[in-house]
Write an enzyme that holds these catalytic residues in place. Structure first.
Site, short mmCIF file in Angstrom:
data_model
loop_
_atom_site.label_atom_id
_atom_site.label_comp_id
_atom_site.label_asym_id
_atom_site.label_seq_id
_atom_site.Cartn_x
_atom_site.Cartn_y
_atom_site.Cartn_z
N HIS A 129 4.49 -1.55 -2.13
CA HIS A 129 5.30 -0.97 -1.05
C HIS A 129 6.01 0.27 -1.59
CE1 HIS A 129 8.47 -0.26 1.83
NE2 HIS A 129 7.74 -0.95 2.69
N SER A 160 8.26 2.60 11.01
CA SER A 160 8.97 2.71 12.30
C SER A 160 8.17 2.16 13.48
CB SER A 160 9.40 4.16 12.54
OG SER A 160 10.29 4.58 11.52
N GLU A 167 8.88 1.34 -1.39
CA GLU A 167 10.20 1.14 -1.99
C GLU A 167 10.09 0.65 -3.43
OE1 GLU A 167 11.65 -1.11 1.34
OE2 GLU A 167 11.64 0.75 2.49
N GLY A 182 11.37 3.51 7.93
CA GLY A 182 12.80 3.37 8.16
C GLY A 182 13.47 4.63 8.69
N ASN A 190 8.12 -7.38 7.22
CA ASN A 190 8.70 -7.23 5.89
C ASN A 190 10.22 -7.23 6.04
OD1 ASN A 190 9.56 -6.42 3.38
ND2 ASN A 190 8.56 -4.40 3.44
N GLU A 193 1.21 3.34 4.99
CA GLU A 193 2.61 3.58 5.33
C GLU A 193 3.01 4.97 4.87
OE1 GLU A 193 4.79 -0.34 6.04
OE2 GLU A 193 5.00 0.12 3.92
N LYS A 230 12.42 -7.25 3.81
CA LYS A 230 13.10 -6.51 2.73
C LYS A 230 14.29 -7.32 2.18
CE LYS A 230 11.22 -2.31 4.62
NZ LYS A 230 11.30 -0.87 4.79
P1 PGA Z 1 10.15 0.20 9.02
O1 PGA Z 1 9.57 -0.28 7.60
O2 PGA Z 1 9.33 -0.50 10.07
O3 PGA Z 1 11.56 -0.20 9.02
O4 PGA Z 1 9.92 1.69 9.05
C1 PGA Z 1 8.20 -0.46 7.40
C2 PGA Z 1 7.95 -0.93 6.00
O5 PGA Z 1 8.66 -0.50 5.09
O6 PGA Z 1 7.04 -1.76 5.74
#
Ligand code: PGA
Length: 250
Positions: free
Chosen positions: A94, A212, A96, A172, A9, A166, A11
């Protein structure tokens, strides 16, 4: 036997040139279909990235999709538009967007139904907040997100569905769930999915872990019996680290 599925992803990162060279690097590193692999670039780079990945072992996904076939929806894209941009996948719900933009469960449910009906594979994200985990509400939260987000999904659509677990506190943050936490929660998701759609569908469901995931922790997490791959954010922005995670899934 479920095939592992690694999706990146990207983003709201990459320039056009950066996206194309990242896609090329991933395509060069993924030389067979032993693991299902896809990248999810920003919407404006879907077409050029799909062009780069044509004929490769790497699929393309959108980071979001609308549920309507067309209409007055400023800034949104229909499942047919996403498909015609060269995608096979769409991330839905997601954190976010679910938490960051307060997208309601009802919307996510419509999106999952519309995307799968159009022929996209939906990567449907679920996950609890830190406060919810600390209050021991993880299972209740996941049960609700699954029941609400997948309500009324037809049996024929289940083959077009992937669930990504997740935990919001791991996205993140560098704080990855322990392999035991991931296994326990994935097992719970599979059991809950079985109550909704039956044991056979549950045994076939691909459940990715996200939050992560890095080259040095990916193998340990994906070794867990109910962890069928990863949805990777930060570590998908460099071809070599993303390819290492794909290799860890083999
Ligand atoms: P990250 O994000 O690997 O940077 O923690 C995962 C995601 O948001 O799908």
């Amino acid at each position: 036997m479920r095939k592992k599925f690694i999706a990146g992803n990207w983003k709201m990162y990459t320039t056009l040139a950066g996206a194309k060279s990242l896609a090329l690097g991933v395509a060069q590193g993924v030389t067979d279909d032993a693991v299902t692999v896809a990248v999810c670039p920003p919407t404006c780079w879907l077409v050029p990235v799909a062009e780069v990945l044509k004929g490769s072992h790497v699929g393309v996904g959108a980071q979001n999709v609308h549920y309507a076939a067309e209409g007055a929806y400023t800034g949104d894209l229909s499942p047919a538009m996403i498909l015609e941009s060269g995608c096979q996948y769409a991330i839905i719900g997601h954190s976010e967007r679910r938490h960051g933009l307060a997208e309601p469960d009802l919307f996510l449910n419509r999106k999952v139904k519309a995307a799968t009906a159009a022929g996209l594979t939906a990567i449907f994200c679920v996950g609890e907040l830190l406060a919810e985990r600390e209050a021991k509400q993880t299972e209740a939260v996941l049960e609700f997100q699954l029941a609400a987000g997948l309500a009324g999904l037809e049996a024929g659509a289940l083959g077009k569905l992937v669930v990504a677990y997740e935990p919001v506190w791991a996205i993140g943050t560098g704080k990855v769930a322990t392999p035991e936490q991931a296994q326990e929660t994935h097992g719970f998701i599979r059991k809950t999915f079985g109550k909704l759609f039956g044991a056979e569908a549950a045994s076939k469901l691909v459940i990715q872990y996200g939050g992560s995931v890095k080259p040095d922790n990916a193998a340990e997490i994906m070794k867990q019996p109910d962890v069928d791959g990863a949805l990777v954010g930060g570590a998908s922005l460099k071809a070599d680290s993303f390819v290492k995670i794909v290799q860890a899934a083999r």
